[in-house]
Design a protein around this motif. Structure first.
Motif, PDB file in Angstrom:
ATOM      1  N   PRO A  32      -4.072   3.673 -15.033  1.00 10.44           N
ATOM      2  CA  PRO A  32      -4.382   4.909 -13.982  1.00 10.44           C
ATOM      3  C   PRO A  32      -5.136   5.752 -14.673  1.00 10.44           C
ATOM      4  N   ASP A  33      -4.720   6.601 -15.934  1.00 10.50           N
ATOM      5  CA  ASP A  33      -4.954   7.630 -16.841  1.00 10.50           C
ATOM      6  C   ASP A  33      -6.620   7.475 -16.978  1.00 10.50           C
ATOM      7  N   PHE A  34      -6.909   6.183 -17.469  1.00 12.12           N
ATOM      8  CA  PHE A  34      -8.338   5.673 -17.880  1.00 12.12           C
ATOM      9  C   PHE A  34      -9.135   5.848 -16.664  1.00 12.12           C
ATOM     10  N   ALA A  35      -8.641   5.318 -15.354  1.00 10.36           N
ATOM     11  CA  ALA A  35      -9.424   5.185 -14.216  1.00 10.36           C
ATOM     12  C   ALA A  35      -9.576   6.618 -13.857  1.00 10.36           C
ATOM     13  N   LYS A  36      -8.812   7.512 -13.916  1.00  8.88           N
ATOM     14  CA  LYS A  36      -9.078   9.085 -13.662  1.00  8.88           C
ATOM     15  C   LYS A  36     -10.237   9.513 -14.525  1.00  8.88           C
TER      16      LYS A  36
ATOM     17  N   ASP B 237     -10.066   4.704  -8.711  1.00  5.10           N
ATOM     18  CA  ASP B 237      -8.663   5.289  -9.272  1.00  5.10           C
ATOM     19  C   ASP B 237      -7.616   4.807  -8.276  1.00  5.10           C
ATOM     20  N   LYS B 238      -7.715   4.184  -7.365  1.00  5.67           N
ATOM     21  CA  LYS B 238      -6.691   3.740  -6.183  1.00  5.67           C
ATOM     22  C   LYS B 238      -6.278   2.575  -6.758  1.00  5.67           C
ATOM     23  N   PRO B 239      -4.976   2.083  -6.082  1.00  3.32           N
ATOM     24  CA  PRO B 239      -4.347   0.904  -6.518  1.00  3.32           C
ATOM     25  C   PRO B 239      -5.303  -0.483  -6.554  1.00  3.32           C
ATOM     26  N   ARG B 240      -6.159  -0.336  -5.510  1.00  2.96           N
ATOM     27  CA  ARG B 240      -7.000  -1.616  -5.310  1.00  2.96           C
ATOM     28  C   ARG B 240      -7.967  -1.698  -6.559  1.00  2.96           C
ATOM     29  N   GLY B 241      -8.367  -0.696  -6.892  1.00  2.00           N
ATOM     30  CA  GLY B 241      -9.564  -0.428  -7.835  1.00  2.00           C
ATOM     31  C   GLY B 241      -8.635  -0.763  -9.130  1.00  2.00           C
TER      32      GLY B 241
END
Length: 121
Positions: free
Chosen positions: A40-44, A28-32
């Motif tokens: 971003p919402d999906f990553a979180k 959920d960081k910029p690199r990932g």
């Protein structure tokens, strides 16, 4: 067994160690987010799932390193073939279900390394 098959197995281990870090710590960081093309919402929301997936990639990396640096050549070849085979299966499945790029990042290098072991192992 050959310097080349040892090197390719260790390199694939490094790739999986990097994937482990990306999925477990940088999802959920910029690199990932950039690497996996996420929102971003999906990553979180999916961070726990990605961390679990990363743990499995860590086990693959550990097995690949074990095979690459095992002192007994006969056992090393068997260990390498097993873990590289696992990577090929995971890469084909991921390529078919998630992103075809996985075929080229995971499955193809592992298959090439298996071929090197088969030829010189």
């Amino acid at each position: 067994m050959g310097y080349l098959s040892t090197t390719t197995t260790a390199t694939i281990g490094l790739i999986h160690a990097y994937i482990t870090l990306l999925e477990m710590y940088y999802w959920d960081k910029p690199r990932g987010i950039k690497t996996f093309g996420l929102k971003p919402d999906f990553a979180k929301q999916t961070k726990p799932l990605a961390a679990n997936q990363g743990l499995y990639n860590g086990f693959l990396a550990a097995g690949l390193f074990w095979g690459a640096f095992h002192p007994v050549e006969e056992f090393a070849a068997q260990i390498r073939m097993f873990f590289l085979g696992c990577v090929v299966v995971a890469g084909v499945f991921g390529g078919a279900t998630a992103n075809t790029r996985i075929l080229f990042v995971q499955a193809l290098p592992a298959a090439v390394s298996m071929g090197l072991i088969w030829l010189w192992g």
